[in-house]
Design a protein around this motif. Structure first.
Motif, mmCIF file in Angstrom:
data_model
loop_
_atom_site.group_PDB
_atom_site.id
_atom_site.type_symbol
_atom_site.label_atom_id
_atom_site.label_comp_id
_atom_site.label_asym_id
_atom_site.label_seq_id
_atom_site.Cartn_x
_atom_site.Cartn_y
_atom_site.Cartn_z
ATOM 1 N N THR A 42 0.855 -1.182 0.000
ATOM 2 C CA THR A 42 0.000 0.000 0.000
ATOM 3 C C THR A 42 0.891 1.231 0.000
ATOM 4 O OG1 THR A 42 -0.101 0.041 2.419
ATOM 5 C CG2 THR A 42 -1.886 -1.119 1.277
ATOM 6 N N ALA A 43 0.281 2.408 -0.040
ATOM 7 C CA ALA A 43 1.022 3.667 0.065
ATOM 8 C C ALA A 43 0.231 4.638 0.920
ATOM 9 C CB ALA A 43 1.268 4.270 -1.325
ATOM 10 N N SER A 44 0.936 5.477 1.645
ATOM 11 C CA SER A 44 0.326 6.315 2.682
ATOM 12 C C SER A 44 -0.803 7.187 2.156
ATOM 13 C CB SER A 44 1.393 7.170 3.375
ATOM 14 O OG SER A 44 2.173 7.890 2.435
ATOM 15 N N TYR A 45 -0.561 8.021 1.132
ATOM 16 C CA TYR A 45 -1.628 8.911 0.684
ATOM 17 C C TYR A 45 -2.810 8.134 0.132
ATOM 18 C CZ TYR A 45 -4.346 12.659 -1.263
ATOM 19 O OH TYR A 45 -5.395 13.521 -1.523
ATOM 20 N N GLN A 46 -2.561 6.959 -0.416
ATOM 21 C CA GLN A 46 -3.623 6.203 -1.072
ATOM 22 C C GLN A 46 -4.575 5.521 -0.093
ATOM 23 O OE1 GLN A 46 -0.587 4.365 -4.008
ATOM 24 N NE2 GLN A 46 -2.513 4.371 -5.129
ATOM 25 N N ILE A 47 -4.140 5.304 1.163
ATOM 26 C CA ILE A 47 -5.011 4.580 2.097
ATOM 27 C C ILE A 47 -5.222 5.278 3.440
ATOM 28 C CG2 ILE A 47 -4.415 2.340 1.106
ATOM 29 C CD1 ILE A 47 -2.777 1.853 3.753
ATOM 30 N N ARG A 104 4.389 -4.284 2.781
ATOM 31 C CA ARG A 104 5.056 -3.078 2.300
ATOM 32 C C ARG A 104 4.095 -1.903 2.439
ATOM 33 N NH1 ARG A 104 5.717 -0.526 -3.623
ATOM 34 N NH2 ARG A 104 6.797 1.323 -2.917
ATOM 35 N N PHE A 105 4.482 -0.929 3.222
ATOM 36 C CA PHE A 105 3.689 0.283 3.442
ATOM 37 C C PHE A 105 4.618 1.472 3.242
ATOM 38 C CE2 PHE A 105 5.736 -0.876 7.350
ATOM 39 C CZ PHE A 105 6.140 0.317 7.921
ATOM 40 N N SER A 106 4.045 2.675 3.201
ATOM 41 C CA SER A 106 4.910 3.856 3.112
ATOM 42 C C SER A 106 4.618 4.804 4.266
ATOM 43 C CB SER A 106 4.755 4.570 1.765
ATOM 44 O OG SER A 106 3.556 5.314 1.697
ATOM 45 N N ILE A 107 5.636 5.547 4.614
ATOM 46 C CA ILE A 107 5.563 6.553 5.665
ATOM 47 C C ILE A 107 5.346 7.907 5.008
ATOM 48 C CG2 ILE A 107 6.878 7.709 7.505
ATOM 49 C CD1 ILE A 107 8.276 4.985 7.956
ATOM 50 N N PHE A 144 8.246 -3.831 5.499
ATOM 51 C CA PHE A 144 9.042 -3.221 4.428
ATOM 52 C C PHE A 144 8.542 -1.780 4.323
ATOM 53 C CE2 PHE A 144 10.578 -7.291 3.569
ATOM 54 C CZ PHE A 144 11.404 -7.340 2.450
ATOM 55 N N ALA A 145 9.344 -0.829 4.761
ATOM 56 C CA ALA A 145 8.897 0.558 4.881
ATOM 57 C C ALA A 145 9.452 1.403 3.737
ATOM 58 C CB ALA A 145 9.334 1.146 6.220
ATOM 59 N N THR A 146 8.542 2.009 2.978
ATOM 60 C CA THR A 146 8.930 2.942 1.916
ATOM 61 C C THR A 146 8.994 4.347 2.498
ATOM 62 O OG1 THR A 146 7.751 1.574 0.307
ATOM 63 C CG2 THR A 146 8.389 3.781 -0.401
ATOM 64 N N MET A 147 10.116 5.016 2.311
ATOM 65 C CA MET A 147 10.290 6.366 2.842
ATOM 66 C C MET A 147 9.483 7.400 2.061
ATOM 67 S SD MET A 147 14.383 6.420 3.429
ATOM 68 C CE MET A 147 15.223 5.156 4.383
ATOM 69 N N PHE A 182 12.709 4.243 13.888
ATOM 70 C CA PHE A 182 12.086 2.976 13.536
ATOM 71 C C PHE A 182 13.074 1.876 13.157
ATOM 72 C CE2 PHE A 182 9.268 6.442 11.727
ATOM 73 C CZ PHE A 182 8.447 6.527 12.851
ATOM 74 N N GLY A 183 14.343 2.211 13.013
ATOM 75 C CA GLY A 183 15.318 1.262 12.489
ATOM 76 C C GLY A 183 15.636 0.099 13.398
ATOM 77 N N ASP A 184 15.251 0.191 14.656
ATOM 78 C CA ASP A 184 15.457 -0.955 15.545
ATOM 79 C C ASP A 184 14.525 -2.108 15.206
ATOM 80 O OD1 ASP A 184 13.306 0.693 16.376
ATOM 81 O OD2 ASP A 184 13.360 -0.164 18.397
ATOM 82 N N ARG A 185 13.416 -1.822 14.491
ATOM 83 C CA ARG A 185 12.448 -2.850 14.105
ATOM 84 C C ARG A 185 12.308 -3.006 12.600
ATOM 85 N NH1 ARG A 185 8.404 0.551 16.892
ATOM 86 N NH2 ARG A 185 10.238 1.895 16.670
ATOM 87 N N VAL A 186 12.476 -1.939 11.862
ATOM 88 C CA VAL A 186 12.392 -2.019 10.397
ATOM 89 C C VAL A 186 13.761 -2.400 9.852
ATOM 90 C CG1 VAL A 186 11.992 -0.740 8.263
ATOM 91 C CG2 VAL A 186 10.522 -0.342 10.250
ATOM 92 N N LYS A 187 13.832 -3.556 9.199
ATOM 93 C CA LYS A 187 15.099 -4.052 8.668
ATOM 94 C C LYS A 187 15.143 -4.046 7.143
ATOM 95 C CE LYS A 187 16.299 -4.716 12.871
ATOM 96 N NZ LYS A 187 17.214 -3.718 13.514
ATOM 97 N N HIS A 188 14.076 -3.599 6.528
ATOM 98 C CA HIS A 188 14.034 -3.470 5.069
ATOM 99 C C HIS A 188 13.472 -2.091 4.729
ATOM 100 C CE1 HIS A 188 14.059 -7.846 5.674
ATOM 101 N NE2 HIS A 188 14.674 -7.914 4.509
ATOM 102 N N TRP A 189 14.347 -1.220 4.270
ATOM 103 C CA TRP A 189 13.968 0.142 3.901
ATOM 104 C C TRP A 189 13.919 0.274 2.386
ATOM 105 C CZ3 TRP A 189 12.112 3.402 7.352
ATOM 106 C CH2 TRP A 189 12.474 3.262 8.699
ATOM 107 N N LEU A 190 12.849 0.870 1.880
ATOM 108 C CA LEU A 190 12.726 1.215 0.464
ATOM 109 C C LEU A 190 12.755 2.730 0.383
ATOM 110 C CD1 LEU A 190 9.763 -1.196 -0.414
ATOM 111 C CD2 LEU A 190 12.193 -1.707 -0.287
#
Length: 530
Positions: A42-47, A104-107, A144-147, A182-190
């Motif tokens: 998903t993506a932040s603005y879209q949802i 996979r989501f975005s911030i 999986f966090a998209t910046m 968030f990097g202590d828990r997010v190990k996959h950054w997009l």
């Protein structure tokens, strides 16, 4: 290039005739590995909705839908969308219902930095994503966090956005704050989603926010700065966070596969150029051994710029220092891919643009085979063999990088019986199995999308969700489609069963009713009694 041209010559024989043929296995092994990740995107603005609550700043899409609402097909907006800012626990329940292992989501950049810059951090935004990430971890779902997924703070857009080279520093500062919190828990950054699409529609042809029309200059400047910004975020992680957080950082690129329209030299070269201008423009600087843009793109834009009377190329070159800075700045490739194109070149395509354009620079045009099953999106037809071809091409061209398929999906009209999407997922996942058998290092697959959402300029006229969202219901009720049941079965069994035919209206075959729905029904009953 000789081997490459031979591949394209062969591919031109496999377009329309192969479009509806089920992919045949290259291997007896027709199951996904036990450690293969399945998820949704998903993506932040879209949802998210909640466009102006808890200190969030204004994004370029918030600004667009207020200043030019007619630009959206149905005059809608993302003010509420799927309301996931408040419904995120239900979203995570849906992932559990599917059996998904990844999400996979975005911030939202303006939710973290309302003014775009790091001098003011919105703690309520930090708190929201902390709670959300904690909920994912508690449910054994890998984040999986998209910046950045296109919702740039409006304040930065007014300073030039992605056409201003200072955005490299702005993005680096933003990335550092994300790592810190968030990097202590997010190990996959997009880092950044689809530079080609964002730059083409946002800064080239003005179809997306921020509606800039500069296809021959702004488009290239946008892409140049995205490559530098990705490198900045990657270098910051390497220098200050990798040793303690032990994560990975990658960029999200997009491409369709390209078939030559015929076996003529012109069409074969056009298909090669399509990939050079769409995929390799962003992959070569990061993933190739030498770095930098593809030489064919450099030469073509320089020649066109000279012919247009310009004293310098519209594709501003990188310095040697910048080439080295960008090269290697992705631990994996996050790949978004949906369809295929048939590509041709003839004399009618040259000199047709009054304004300099990257399409004119590429000197080609495309179409799709009418026999390929159509979605609700004019740009998207199902053609799974192209997915296989693209993955093998990436393996052969870039020394088999680690790949995650971070978007792949099919649009439909509202309704739970979405057989077009079911066929799409089955055929594309079958093609993915063939690519795995060929040795492609693909580690995970994310369906686009977990739920119906705001599809940018198309609003809510096209639905991509595994779950249907009732956009007329204030609660934005989510209901699994047939494709959700099929995807659940694939995740569970690790195989593709073309004979499995669930009925989304059959409660015995549907998902277990979630705790949140039970609670809602219980409250409703109590209110009726009272």
């Amino acid at each position: 290039m000789a081997r490459f041209s031979c591949i394209f010559a062969l591919c031109c024989l496999l377009t329309a005739s192969a479009s509806n043929i089920r992919i045949k296995s290259l291997s007896a092994a027709r199951s996904f590995p036990a450690n293969f990740g399945f998820g949704a995107s998903t993506a932040s603005y879209q949802i998210e909705g909640a466009w102006d609550v808890d200190g969030k700043g204004i994004s370029i899409w918030d600004y667009l839908v207020r200043t030019d609402p007619n630009h959206i097909a149905d005059n809608s907006n993302g003010d509420i969308a799927a309301n996931s800012y408040y419904n995120y626990k239900r979203d995570i329940e849906m992932l559990k219902e599917l059996g998904a292992t990844h999400y996979r989501f975005s911030i939202s950049w303006p939710r973290i930095l309302p003014l775009g810059r790091s001098n003011y951090v919105n703690q309520r935004g930090i708190d929201h994503y902390n709670a959300f990430i904690d909920e994912l971890i508690a449910n054994d779902i890998v984040p999986f966090a998209t910046m950045y997924h296109w919702d740039l703070p409006q304040t930065l857009s007014e300073l030039g956005g992605w056409t201003n080279e200072e955005i490299v520093d702005w993005f680096g500062d933003y990335a550092r704050i994300l790592y810190q919190n968030f990097g202590d828990r997010v190990k996959h950054w997009l880092t950044i989603n689809e530079p080609y699409i964002h730059c083409n529609f946002g800064y080239g042809y003005g179809r997306h926010a921020p509606l800039i029309q500069s296809p021959g200059e702004g488009y290239y400047e946008c892409g140049r700065h995205i490559l530098l910004a990705n490198a900045r975020a990657y270098r910051i992680y390497n220098e200050d966070f990798r040793n303690t957080q032990n994560g990975q950082v990658g960029i999200v690129l997009s491409s369709d596969w390209a078939y030559p329209a015929s076996d003529s030299a012109d069409d074969i070269q056009a298909a090669e150029d399509y990939l050079a201008f769409h995929l390799r423009l962003y992959m070569d600087p990061i993933f190739s051994a030498q770095g930098n843009y593809p030489q064919t793109v450099i030469d073509r834009v320089q020649a066109a710029s000279t012919a247009q009377g310009l004293t310098a190329s519209r594709l501003r070159p990188f310095t040697q220092e910048q080439i080295e800075y960008i090269r290697g700045t992705s631990d994996f490739l996050a790949l978004n891919t949906y369809s295929s194109k048939i590509v041709y070149r003839n004399s009618s395509l040259t000199g047709t643009f009054v304004v300099p354009s990257h399409n004119d620079d590429a000197f080609l045009d495309t179409y799709m085979d009418d026999s390929w099953p159509a979605s609700e999106s004019p740009w998207l037809r199902e053609h799974a063999p192209g997915f296989y071809n693209l993955l093998v091409y990436i393996k052969d061209t870039y020394n088999n990088p680690t790949v995650y398929i971070t978007e792949n999906g099919f649009s439909s009209t509202p309704g739970l019986h979405d057989d077009g999407r079911v066929n799409y997922y089955r055929n594309y996942l079958s093609a993915l199995l063939d690519a795995l058998a060929e040795g492609c290092d693909v580690r995970g697959y994310f369906a686009w999308s977990l739920m119906d959402n705001f599809e940018w300029a198309m609003g809510y006229t096209q639905r991509f969700g595994l779950y249907q969202v009732d956009m007329e219901d204030p609660q934005r009720t989510r209901t699994p489609r047939k494709s959700a049941l099929v995807y659940k079965e694939i995740i569970s069994s690790r195989v593709i069963d073309y004979d499995y035919n669930p009925d989304p209206y059959d409660t015995d075959g549907a998902f277990t009713v979630s705790a949140s729905i039970i609670m809602t029904l219980g409250v409703a009953v109590i209110n009726m009694v009272l």
